[in-house]
Write an enzyme that holds these catalytic residues in place. Structure first.
Site, PDB file in Angstrom:
ATOM      1  N   HIS A  12      -4.333  19.086  52.468  1.00 47.63           N
ATOM      2  CA  HIS A  12      -5.028  20.233  52.903  1.00 47.63           C
ATOM      3  C   HIS A  12      -5.994  20.748  51.967  1.00 47.63           C
ATOM      4  O   HIS A  12      -5.876  20.621  50.568  1.00 47.63           O
ATOM      5  CB  HIS A  12      -4.522  21.393  53.837  1.00 47.63           C
ATOM      6  N   GLN A  58      -7.115  24.301  56.088  1.00 45.18           N
ATOM      7  CA  GLN A  58      -6.176  25.443  56.092  1.00 45.18           C
ATOM      8  C   GLN A  58      -7.116  26.785  55.929  1.00 45.18           C
ATOM      9  O   GLN A  58      -7.650  27.056  54.901  1.00 45.18           O
ATOM     10  CB  GLN A  58      -5.078  25.537  55.103  1.00 45.18           C
ATOM     11  N   HIS A  64      -8.049  26.743  47.303  1.00 44.18           N
ATOM     12  CA  HIS A  64      -7.286  25.809  46.803  1.00 44.18           C
ATOM     13  C   HIS A  64      -7.391  24.318  47.520  1.00 44.18           C
ATOM     14  O   HIS A  64      -7.715  24.249  48.657  1.00 44.18           O
ATOM     15  CB  HIS A  64      -5.757  26.213  46.612  1.00 44.18           C
ATOM     16  N   GLU A  68      -2.155  23.085  44.750  1.00 43.53           N
ATOM     17  CA  GLU A  68      -0.860  23.051  45.624  1.00 43.53           C
ATOM     18  C   GLU A  68      -0.131  22.044  45.508  1.00 43.53           C
ATOM     19  O   GLU A  68      -0.682  21.003  45.823  1.00 43.53           O
ATOM     20  CB  GLU A  68      -1.070  23.862  46.908  1.00 43.53           C
TER      21      GLU A  68
END
Lengths: 146, 146
Positions: free
Chosen positions: A7, A60, A84, A134
């Site tokens: 994402h 997201q 991110h 991430e």
């Protein structure tokens, strides 16, 4: 092995308005939404496509739920935008351990709970050419989370 | 219709060092590299996964080739990080026209040449909740570009 873009995390001031922007402009629909109290965010996952590793790629959208959350502080400094990026892997523990050995700072001792029951960790942006990164392992039966 | 996350565009000061970071840290390899004189960038595309619409998702690493390029100015202001995100579509002209009608500023009159012979345009980040957003239609026979 990191096998997909899982994402793109986008920080926003007003989740409902931002969801509506993505729906009305591009036709993207909310696949899942939740509040993550630990991260201090309310979020919506918009599924964009499926991926060749059997997973999917999402946007997201993140709205902070409290002023002391990481995302709230980030928004105060940067305004809305990409917060991110996340790569999917079958084994976040092994990936995080291997990357840590290469000298990249891993932000959590142990992976924590992410969207849709996933397990996640983050890499320090200063060790990743400015990109907060991430790592995600999806929950075993993602379809049960719909 | 936007059918995939085509790429995440990441601005960096030194393309070779950044490529090496992504290779040594994650095992991502360069799929394609080129200089786009019009955009004032030298770039490397790292293919991360294939997508359910028959395309793929990439990281696009961007180093400016001249000080007056958009990416150079962005780097001077922000430092290294995520510069833009890109959605793939079969018809960038129709998508751009439809989105423009909804009141989102489209930055080019006509799509221009992007990576690997694609046709691209950008949407104004101020109309997209802070996210510089690109629309991409891949070249007809992407495999010939390898």
């Amino acid at each position: 092995m990191l096998t997909r873009i899982d994402h793109i995390g986008i920080a926003c001031f007003d989740l409902d308005k931002t969801v509506e922007f993505y729906r009305s402009t591009y036709g993207f629909e909310v696949f899942h939404s939740e509040v993550n109290e630990e991260q201090g965010v309310r979020e919506a996952m918009l599924k964009i496509n499926e991926t060749s590793d059997g997973g999917a790629s999402y946007l997201q959208l993140l709205e902070p739920t409290r002023e002391d959350s990481t995302v709230a502080k980030w928004l105060a400094k940067n305004g809305e935008g990409v917060h991110h990026i996340a790569f999917g892997t079958a084994d976040v523990d092994a990936e995080a351990a291997g990357i840590k050995e290469k000298g990249v700072r891993v932000l959590y001792e142990e992976p924590r709970r992410g969207s849709m029951g996933s397990r996640i960790t983050f890499l320090h942006p200063k060790d990743c050419h400015g990109v907060l990164t991430e790592l995600v392992t999806s929950a075993p039966v993602e379809s049960s989370e719909h």
